[in-house]
Design a protein around this motif. Structure first.
Motif, PDB file in Angstrom:
ATOM      1  N   SER A   1       0.841  -1.185   0.000  1.00 31.46           N
ATOM      2  CA  SER A   1       0.000   0.000   0.000  1.00 31.46           C
ATOM      3  C   SER A   1       0.884   1.246   0.000  1.00 31.46           C
TER       4      SER A   1
ATOM      5  N   ALA B   1      -3.125   3.675  -2.897  1.00 32.75           N
ATOM      6  CA  ALA B   1      -3.083   2.766  -4.040  1.00 32.75           C
ATOM      7  C   ALA B   1      -2.301   1.527  -3.617  1.00 32.75           C
ATOM      8  N   GLU B   2      -2.446   0.479  -4.398  1.00 34.10           N
ATOM      9  CA  GLU B   2      -1.741  -0.774  -4.131  1.00 34.10           C
ATOM     10  C   GLU B   2      -0.802  -1.061  -5.293  1.00 34.10           C
ATOM     11  N   GLY B   3       0.320  -1.685  -4.995  1.00 26.73           N
ATOM     12  CA  GLY B   3       1.206  -2.113  -6.061  1.00 26.73           C
ATOM     13  C   GLY B   3       2.641  -2.246  -5.606  1.00 26.73           C
TER      14      GLY B   3
ATOM     15  N   GLU C   1       1.764  -1.213 -11.426  1.00 25.98           N
ATOM     16  CA  GLU C   1       0.687  -1.717 -10.570  1.00 25.98           C
ATOM     17  C   GLU C   1       0.007  -0.586  -9.806  1.00 25.98           C
ATOM     18  N   VAL C   2       0.770   0.404  -9.383  1.00 22.71           N
ATOM     19  CA  VAL C   2       0.185   1.540  -8.674  1.00 22.71           C
ATOM     20  C   VAL C   2      -0.741   2.323  -9.612  1.00 22.71           C
TER      21      VAL C   2
ATOM     22  N   GLU D   1      -2.265   1.141 -12.244  1.00 21.30           N
ATOM     23  CA  GLU D   1      -3.426   0.274 -12.470  1.00 21.30           C
ATOM     24  C   GLU D   1      -4.406   0.373 -11.306  1.00 21.30           C
ATOM     25  N   SER D   2      -3.888   0.384 -10.088  1.00 24.24           N
ATOM     26  CA  SER D   2      -4.720   0.521  -8.900  1.00 24.24           C
ATOM     27  C   SER D   2      -5.429   1.882  -8.886  1.00 24.24           C
ATOM     28  N   LEU D   3      -4.692   2.931  -9.237  1.00 25.32           N
ATOM     29  CA  LEU D   3      -5.305   4.261  -9.307  1.00 25.32           C
ATOM     30  C   LEU D   3      -6.435   4.286 -10.325  1.00 25.32           C
ATOM     31  N   GLU D   4      -6.207   3.659 -11.480  1.00 23.65           N
ATOM     32  CA  GLU D   4      -7.219   3.637 -12.533  1.00 23.65           C
ATOM     33  C   GLU D   4      -8.487   2.914 -12.077  1.00 23.65           C
ATOM     34  N   LYS D   5      -8.332   1.843 -11.316  1.00 24.39           N
ATOM     35  CA  LYS D   5      -9.504   1.110 -10.813  1.00 24.39           C
ATOM     36  C   LYS D   5     -10.325   1.977  -9.867  1.00 24.39           C
ATOM     37  N   SER D   6      -9.649   2.739  -9.028  1.00 20.50           N
ATOM     38  CA  SER D   6     -10.334   3.579  -8.041  1.00 20.50           C
ATOM     39  C   SER D   6     -10.772   4.925  -8.611  1.00 20.50           C
TER      40      SER D   6
END
Length: 70
Positions: free
Chosen positions: A2, A23-25, A30-31, A33-38
């Motif tokens: 995190s 964000a996670e990654g 990966e970070v 990608e996590s930002l894009e999901k949220s």
């Protein structure tokens, strides 16, 4: 892993005005990608058509300016 991501003013419309978001990654890809999901739409603002960081995007890790290539 995190991490907390500081969001520049110009991109805060994607984060509901938040200046910092979690964000996670384990790596930058990966970070993002996590930002894009949220926060849909944010990746298109920082990545080009090939999925590389746009040339005007600066990434700081622990307050150190880091340039990621490739």
């Amino acid at each position: 892993m995190s991490v907390n991501v500081r969001i520049p003013t110009i991109l805060r419309t994607y984060t509901g005005g938040a200046a910092e978001v979690p964000a996670e990654g384990a790596n930058l890809a990966e970070v993002i990608e996590s930002l894009e999901k949220s926060h849909p739409g944010i990746a298109a603002r920082v990545l080009d058509d090939q999925g590389k960081l746009r040339r005007f995007v600066n990434v700081y890790v622990n307050d150190d300016d880091v340039r990621f290539e490739g």
